[in-house]
Design a protein around this motif. Structure first.
Motif, PDB file in Angstrom:
ATOM      1  N   THR A 131       0.826  -1.201   0.000  1.00 37.29           N
ATOM      2  CA  THR A 131       0.000   0.000   0.000  1.00 37.29           C
ATOM      3  C   THR A 131       0.862   1.254   0.000  1.00 37.29           C
ATOM      4  N   THR A 132       0.290   2.326  -0.478  1.00 31.43           N
ATOM      5  CA  THR A 132       0.916   3.641  -0.347  1.00 31.43           C
ATOM      6  C   THR A 132      -0.159   4.702  -0.341  1.00 31.43           C
ATOM      7  N   ARG A 133       0.159   5.830   0.271  1.00 30.47           N
ATOM      8  CA  ARG A 133      -0.730   6.988   0.238  1.00 30.47           C
ATOM      9  C   ARG A 133       0.137   8.236   0.264  1.00 30.47           C
ATOM     10  N   VAL A 134      -0.076   9.128  -0.684  1.00 34.91           N
ATOM     11  CA  VAL A 134       0.736  10.333  -0.815  1.00 34.91           C
ATOM     12  C   VAL A 134      -0.132  11.555  -0.584  1.00 34.91           C
ATOM     13  N   THR A 135       0.351  12.448   0.246  1.00 35.78           N
ATOM     14  CA  THR A 135      -0.310  13.738   0.465  1.00 35.78           C
ATOM     15  C   THR A 135       0.626  14.833  -0.039  1.00 35.78           C
ATOM     16  N   VAL A 143       4.688  10.826   2.251  1.00 35.52           N
ATOM     17  CA  VAL A 143       4.520   9.507   1.644  1.00 35.52           C
ATOM     18  C   VAL A 143       4.370   8.459   2.728  1.00 35.52           C
ATOM     19  N   LEU A 144       3.303   7.683   2.622  1.00 39.30           N
ATOM     20  CA  LEU A 144       3.090   6.521   3.482  1.00 39.30           C
ATOM     21  C   LEU A 144       3.247   5.261   2.650  1.00 39.30           C
ATOM     22  N   GLU A 148      -0.874  -4.781   3.906  1.00 42.01           N
ATOM     23  CA  GLU A 148      -2.116  -5.230   4.527  1.00 42.01           C
ATOM     24  C   GLU A 148      -2.313  -6.709   4.273  1.00 42.01           C
ATOM     25  N   THR A 186       1.411   0.399   8.435  1.00 45.37           N
ATOM     26  CA  THR A 186       1.580   1.602   7.614  1.00 45.37           C
ATOM     27  C   THR A 186       2.754   2.378   8.171  1.00 45.37           C
ATOM     28  N   ARG A 188       5.516   5.758   7.739  1.00 46.28           N
ATOM     29  CA  ARG A 188       5.667   7.114   7.205  1.00 46.28           C
ATOM     30  C   ARG A 188       7.122   7.369   6.876  1.00 46.28           C
ATOM     31  N   ALA A 291       0.054  13.811   6.882  1.00 44.32           N
ATOM     32  CA  ALA A 291       0.269  12.461   6.345  1.00 44.32           C
ATOM     33  C   ALA A 291      -0.772  11.472   6.844  1.00 44.32           C
ATOM     34  N   TRP A 292      -1.116  11.526   8.150  1.00 44.66           N
ATOM     35  CA  TRP A 292      -2.009  10.532   8.730  1.00 44.66           C
ATOM     36  C   TRP A 292      -3.471  10.928   8.645  1.00 44.66           C
TER      37      TRP A 292
END
Length: 293
Positions: A131-135, A143-144, A148, A186, A188, A291-292
């Motif tokens: 997984t990744t999540r970018v803000t 970047v996270l 999972e 997750t 950071r 980020a979170w």
């Protein structure tokens, strides 16, 4: 116009069964067999539908118990196991004319700890879901990364004892238990650019190595050990958050069937479960910003 009963069947669906073979393998390695077994029976069942008489009905709880009891003798190939069960139900119950047994085998892979195959540590085949999540706010990116549904299991090397007891406590203390969880982690990153693939692979491999190499007194202790190992191995990661459901495995009491159970046949319960959550971070980690959120 006559109303009649049509085709019908009944059974016990999705029996979760885990067998740990502890002896007889090279180097003392444990072997794990993880199955979902569904039983469906049909035959002379008209009376129970039409009058409520149950004298020809083999209880679904009995079907479940039979699955566990047969596992005590070994499972072998799943086709053979299903055949044994189906033949048993039809041959021992006059009212049962047909039995359908479905078996799903859930594969596990042996972990490598310290570069060598582990004796008693496994991961569900596949490395979970990356997984990744970018803000990004127009000036800066957060970047996270993470993983999972990473299901892992230690068939020994885990304890849980010394906890408070009150009038509602029934849980027995245990010095040797199965420890299993589906890791959701997750992390950071403290950087906006790096070799993401290498960082992810290193974090994942380190996390698995820590799970398999930690003699656990609690799942909380294992959580911290995994987080600490990842932070030590990947300097680009500032903090890591875990959600670890405790996938309980309860020893099945086979004494009612005249069988012993020396830590080999377990009921794998899916709910309710303990949920352990926690964050491990560097004391000088930069602020998380959005980020979170």
């Amino acid at each position: 116009m006559a109303i009649v009963l049509g085709d019908n069947r009944y059974g016990k669906a999705e029996n979760r069964l885990v067998r740990i073979d502890r002896e007889g393998s090279a180097g003392g390695e444990h072997r794990i067999t993880d199955l979902t077994v569904s039983v469906s029976l049909s035959g002379d069942m008209s009376d129970t539908h039409l009058t409520g008489a149950n004298d020809k009905v083999l209880a679904t709880d009995t079907q479940k118990n039979t699955v566990f009891a047969f596992a005590r003798d070994g499972i072998g190939e799943i086709e053979d196991f299903a055949l044994r069960l189906a033949r048993h139900f039809v041959s021992t119950q006059e009212s049962i004319h047909a039995a359908r047994v479905g078996v799903v085998a859930h594969p596990w892979e042996r972990l490598r700890v310290g570069g060598r195959p582990a004796h008693h540590s496994f991961a569900r085949s596949g490395a979970g879901t990356r997984t990744t999540r970018v803000t990004y706010d127009g000036e800066r990116a957060w970047v996270l990364g993470g993983v999972e549904d990473l299901t892992v299991l230690n068939s020994t090397g885990s304890e849980f004892w010394g906890f408070p007891r009150d009038e509602y406590t029934t849980l027995a203390e245990v010095k040797d238990r199965i420890l299993a969880t589906a890791v959701s982690a997750t992390w950071r990153y403290s950087v906006e650019e790096t070799d993401w693939a290498h960082a992810h692979e290193t974090a994942l491999a380190t996390l698995l190595d820590a799970f398999g190499g930690t003699h656990s007194q609690s799942l909380q202790q294992t959580l911290y050990a995994m987080g600490q190992a990842v932070l030590e191995a990947v300097p680009e990661i500032a903090e890591i958050r875990f959600a670890l459901p405790n996938k309980h495995h309860f020893l099945v009491d086979l004494q009612p069937f005249g069988l012993d159970n020396p830590g080999e046949v377990f009921y794998a319960a899916d709910r309710p479960y303990g949920l352990i959550e926690g964050t491990v971070l560097r004391d000088d980690a930069p602020p998380a910003g959005p980020a979170w959120s």
